[in-house]
Write a protein that holds these residues in place. Structure first.
Motif, PDB file in Angstrom:
ATOM      1  N   LEU A  35      -7.650  22.431  15.167  1.00  0.00           N
ATOM      2  CA  LEU A  35      -7.900  22.479  13.721  1.00  0.00           C
ATOM      3  C   LEU A  35      -9.357  22.828  13.434  1.00  0.00           C
ATOM      4  O   LEU A  35      -9.664  23.615  12.519  1.00  0.00           O
ATOM      5  CB  LEU A  35      -7.541  21.137  13.093  1.00  0.00           C
ATOM      6  CG  LEU A  35      -7.844  20.980  11.598  1.00  0.00           C
ATOM      7  CD1 LEU A  35      -7.062  22.008  10.775  1.00  0.00           C
ATOM      8  CD2 LEU A  35      -7.521  19.567  11.132  1.00  0.00           C
ATOM      9  N   GLY A  36     -10.287  22.253  14.222  1.00  0.00           N
ATOM     10  CA  GLY A  36     -11.702  22.561  14.024  1.00  0.00           C
ATOM     11  C   GLY A  36     -12.021  24.019  14.296  1.00  0.00           C
ATOM     12  O   GLY A  36     -12.827  24.643  13.584  1.00  0.00           O
ATOM     13  N   VAL A  37     -11.383  24.585  15.341  1.00  0.00           N
ATOM     14  CA  VAL A  37     -11.605  25.995  15.634  1.00  0.00           C
ATOM     15  C   VAL A  37     -11.091  26.867  14.488  1.00  0.00           C
ATOM     16  O   VAL A  37     -11.728  27.868  14.094  1.00  0.00           O
ATOM     17  CB  VAL A  37     -10.937  26.373  16.968  1.00  0.00           C
ATOM     18  CG1 VAL A  37     -10.988  27.877  17.184  1.00  0.00           C
ATOM     19  CG2 VAL A  37     -11.611  25.648  18.124  1.00  0.00           C
ATOM     20  N   VAL A  38      -9.945  26.509  13.921  1.00  0.00           N
ATOM     21  CA  VAL A  38      -9.405  27.274  12.787  1.00  0.00           C
ATOM     22  C   VAL A  38     -10.359  27.217  11.600  1.00  0.00           C
ATOM     23  O   VAL A  38     -10.636  28.228  10.928  1.00  0.00           O
ATOM     24  CB  VAL A  38      -8.009  26.740  12.409  1.00  0.00           C
ATOM     25  CG1 VAL A  38      -7.528  27.365  11.099  1.00  0.00           C
ATOM     26  CG2 VAL A  38      -7.009  27.018  13.522  1.00  0.00           C
ATOM     27  N   LEU A  39     -10.894  26.024  11.314  1.00  0.00           N
ATOM     28  CA  LEU A  39     -11.860  25.899  10.212  1.00  0.00           C
ATOM     29  C   LEU A  39     -13.114  26.723  10.487  1.00  0.00           C
ATOM     30  O   LEU A  39     -13.702  27.325   9.571  1.00  0.00           O
ATOM     31  CB  LEU A  39     -12.221  24.427   9.999  1.00  0.00           C
ATOM     32  CG  LEU A  39     -11.100  23.516   9.476  1.00  0.00           C
ATOM     33  CD1 LEU A  39     -11.579  22.075   9.412  1.00  0.00           C
ATOM     34  CD2 LEU A  39     -10.625  23.980   8.103  1.00  0.00           C
ATOM     35  N   TYR A  40     -13.534  26.760  11.744  1.00  0.00           N
ATOM     36  CA  TYR A  40     -14.732  27.530  12.096  1.00  0.00           C
ATOM     37  C   TYR A  40     -14.484  29.030  11.912  1.00  0.00           C
ATOM     38  O   TYR A  40     -15.329  29.754  11.351  1.00  0.00           O
ATOM     39  CB  TYR A  40     -15.118  27.227  13.549  1.00  0.00           C
ATOM     40  CG  TYR A  40     -16.288  28.037  14.056  1.00  0.00           C
ATOM     41  CD1 TYR A  40     -17.594  27.652  13.770  1.00  0.00           C
ATOM     42  CD2 TYR A  40     -16.073  29.190  14.818  1.00  0.00           C
ATOM     43  CE1 TYR A  40     -18.671  28.399  14.230  1.00  0.00           C
ATOM     44  CE2 TYR A  40     -17.136  29.946  15.277  1.00  0.00           C
ATOM     45  CZ  TYR A  40     -18.433  29.556  14.986  1.00  0.00           C
ATOM     46  OH  TYR A  40     -19.493  30.295  15.448  1.00  0.00           O
ATOM     47  N   VAL A  41     -13.324  29.503  12.386  1.00  0.00           N
ATOM     48  CA  VAL A  41     -13.010  30.929  12.245  1.00  0.00           C
ATOM     49  C   VAL A  41     -12.864  31.303  10.770  1.00  0.00           C
ATOM     50  O   VAL A  41     -13.279  32.398  10.339  1.00  0.00           O
ATOM     51  CB  VAL A  41     -11.728  31.260  13.035  1.00  0.00           C
ATOM     52  CG1 VAL A  41     -11.278  32.687  12.752  1.00  0.00           C
ATOM     53  CG2 VAL A  41     -11.959  31.064  14.526  1.00  0.00           C
ATOM     54  N   ALA A  42     -12.313  30.405   9.955  1.00  0.00           N
ATOM     55  CA  ALA A  42     -12.127  30.682   8.525  1.00  0.00           C
ATOM     56  C   ALA A  42     -13.389  30.439   7.716  1.00  0.00           C
ATOM     57  O   ALA A  42     -13.371  30.563   6.485  1.00  0.00           O
ATOM     58  CB  ALA A  42     -10.987  29.825   7.984  1.00  0.00           C
ATOM     59  N   ASP A  43     -14.487  30.069   8.390  1.00  0.00           N
ATOM     60  CA  ASP A  43     -15.773  29.812   7.731  1.00  0.00           C
ATOM     61  C   ASP A  43     -15.657  28.682   6.702  1.00  0.00           C
ATOM     62  O   ASP A  43     -16.217  28.735   5.611  1.00  0.00           O
ATOM     63  CB  ASP A  43     -16.290  31.090   7.058  1.00  0.00           C
ATOM     64  CG  ASP A  43     -17.799  31.028   6.813  1.00  0.00           C
ATOM     65  OD1 ASP A  43     -18.460  30.149   7.429  1.00  0.00           O
ATOM     66  OD2 ASP A  43     -18.308  31.822   6.012  1.00  0.00           O
ATOM     67  N   LEU A  44     -14.868  27.653   7.057  1.00  0.00           N
ATOM     68  CA  LEU A  44     -14.684  26.486   6.185  1.00  0.00           C
ATOM     69  C   LEU A  44     -15.133  25.193   6.862  1.00  0.00           C
ATOM     70  O   LEU A  44     -14.781  24.110   6.412  1.00  0.00           O
ATOM     71  CB  LEU A  44     -13.205  26.347   5.792  1.00  0.00           C
ATOM     72  CG  LEU A  44     -12.589  27.506   5.020  1.00  0.00           C
ATOM     73  CD1 LEU A  44     -11.096  27.285   4.838  1.00  0.00           C
ATOM     74  CD2 LEU A  44     -13.274  27.654   3.668  1.00  0.00           C
ATOM     75  N   ASN A  45     -15.939  25.306   7.907  1.00  0.00           N
ATOM     76  CA  ASN A  45     -16.253  24.136   8.724  1.00  0.00           C
ATOM     77  C   ASN A  45     -17.447  23.356   8.224  1.00  0.00           C
ATOM     78  O   ASN A  45     -17.659  22.210   8.629  1.00  0.00           O
ATOM     79  CB  ASN A  45     -16.497  24.578  10.175  1.00  0.00           C
ATOM     80  CG  ASN A  45     -16.487  23.399  11.123  1.00  0.00           C
ATOM     81  OD1 ASN A  45     -15.653  22.504  10.981  1.00  0.00           O
ATOM     82  ND2 ASN A  45     -17.414  23.381  12.066  1.00  0.00           N
TER      83      ASN A  45
END
Length: 415
Positions: A35-45
């Motif tokens: 989930l953290g990687v997805v947020l990072y890729v989506a620039d929402l982290n």
């Protein structure tokens, strides 16, 4: 609701994982890492939605703090206190270098795990540490001159990611404790019910023992005494003397078995079964194929010629010995009752794995032979089934045949 085989397989897999805490924790930390990687890729982290980082540090530092937080999360249920301490340290570092939303999500799961799995002392320590950290954080925010909107937003943030998971975890933990207490209470009630049931059965058997002693045993004693008195009263014909002697012998034998049954009912509370496993010692000694001559004497006294071709070893198992004797007694009684003065043959064959008993008599009453068997035939079949064998009774040609087959242990006829 339609049965779904795929859902069943998923449930079985998840149940297997849930029974292994380390595997379960590993699955959880991998899910939060993904989930953290997805947020990072989506620039929402980044907390607050800003794509930048404090002090213009590289954004990939958030992935390092996420990996460290997931590493602490991997021992969330096996060592919840350690996981909390490590995760708080990672959150403190991440607040300075990255301000990652994914790290706070990991923290929310760790505090939930502490509230659910940790002991009371660890939970209270968590309350104190998180309370002090929250006070320090709010004081810092206020000291920096933030508006009330920022303070309210921070409070909601702490409520959603810290206080909410703690309350949910404690609710589940208390529910588990209550469920365990209820299971223990149910087990105690079941034990009490079993004890009451056993006491009721014991009392009923004692009542039956008293009735047997006062009624049946008394009548048998009277028959034995009266037949003995008739034998000693004066001269009698040989046939009469033989009949009286048979009556006395049978009544004394029946009285012995009755007393053995009374001892079983009134003693240890276990009624003797036809398989001989719980029979009283005296009953086993009385009911044995080695005493088949008593049955033969009774039938001959009633006027029925009896021929016996037994092969009876001395070491038959009690279960087989008692059942075979009872079946032979019932078959002889039926033969002398329904086919008076007709020839009766008894054959006992002991093979390495089986004992076969065959009682054959000529059919005298056609109507009686065509009617279904009464309790005697059913009892013989029941006794044989209780010993693991079978028993059949019916007309074969011009004879009535009772055939019983009882299994023996693998070692042969050894008891």
């Amino acid at each position: 609701m339609r049965w779904n085989p795929q859902a069943t397989e998923v449930d079985e897999v998840w149940s297997a994982v849930a029974d292994r805490p380390r595997s379960r924790d590993l699955c959880v930390c991998l899910a939060f890492g993904a989930l953290g990687v997805v947020l990072y890729v989506a620039d929402l982290n980044v907390v607050g939605g800003d794509s930048g980082t404090p002090f213009d540090l590289p954004r990939w530092l958030g992935l390092i703090t996420l990996a460290a937080a997931c590493g602490a999360q991997s021992v969330r249920s096996t060592s919840p206190g350690t996981a909390l301490a490590l995760c708080l340290a990672v959150v403190a570092i991440d607040t300075v270098v990255a301000q990652s939303l994914s790290v706070w999500l990991v923290l929310s799961d760790v505090v939930y795990a502490v509230a659910l799995y940790a002991g009371r002392r660890t939970v209270h320590t968590m309350y104190a540490v998180l309370g002090a950290a929250a006070v320090l954080a709010f004081a810092t925010v206020i000291a920096l001159g933030a508006g009330w909107q920022t303070v309210l937003l921070a409070g909601l943030w702490v409520l959603a990611l810290v206080i909410g998971p703690i309350g949910y975890g404690r609710a589940i933990a208390e529910h588990r404790v209550a469920a365990a207490a209820e299971r223990e209470r149910s087990a105690i009630l079941a034990q009490l019910a079993d004890r009451d049931r056993a006491d009721a059965v014991t009392e009923e058997r004692r009542r039956l023992a008293r009735d047997l002693h006062d009624i049946v045993a008394g009548h048998l004693s009277g028959i034995a005494l009266q037949s003995a008195a008739a034998l000693t009263a004066g001269p009698a014909s040989p046939a009469t003397a033989e009949v009286l002697a048979s009556v006395r012998a049978n009544s004394v034998a029946a009285l012995g078995e009755m007393r053995a049954l009374i001892d079983v009912l009134d003693g240890d509370g276990r009624a003797g079964t036809c398989d001989g496993t719980d029979d009283h010692e005296g009953s086993v000694r009385t009911a044995s194929l080695r005493r088949i001559d008593h049955l033969v004497t009774t039938a001959r006294t009633a006027g029925s010629p009896v021929s016996v071709t037994p092969q009876i070893p001395a070491d038959l198992p009690p279960a087989v010995d008692v059942c075979a004797y009872r079946i032979a007694a019932e078959a002889l009684t039926n033969a002398t009752r329904h086919a008076r003065r007709q020839p009766i043959s008894i054959e006992v064959v002991v093979a390495p794995r089986e004992l076969t008993l065959t009682v054959r008599n000529a059919v005298l009453d056609e109507a009686a032979s065509s009617t279904p068997g009464g309790h005697g035939v059913a009892n013989m079949a029941l006794r044989a089934r209780a010993a693991g064998g079978c028993c059949t009774a019916g007309r074969v040609g011009g004879d009535w045949v009772v055939a019983a087959s009882l299994p023996l242990p693998d070692s042969g006829a050894a008891a």
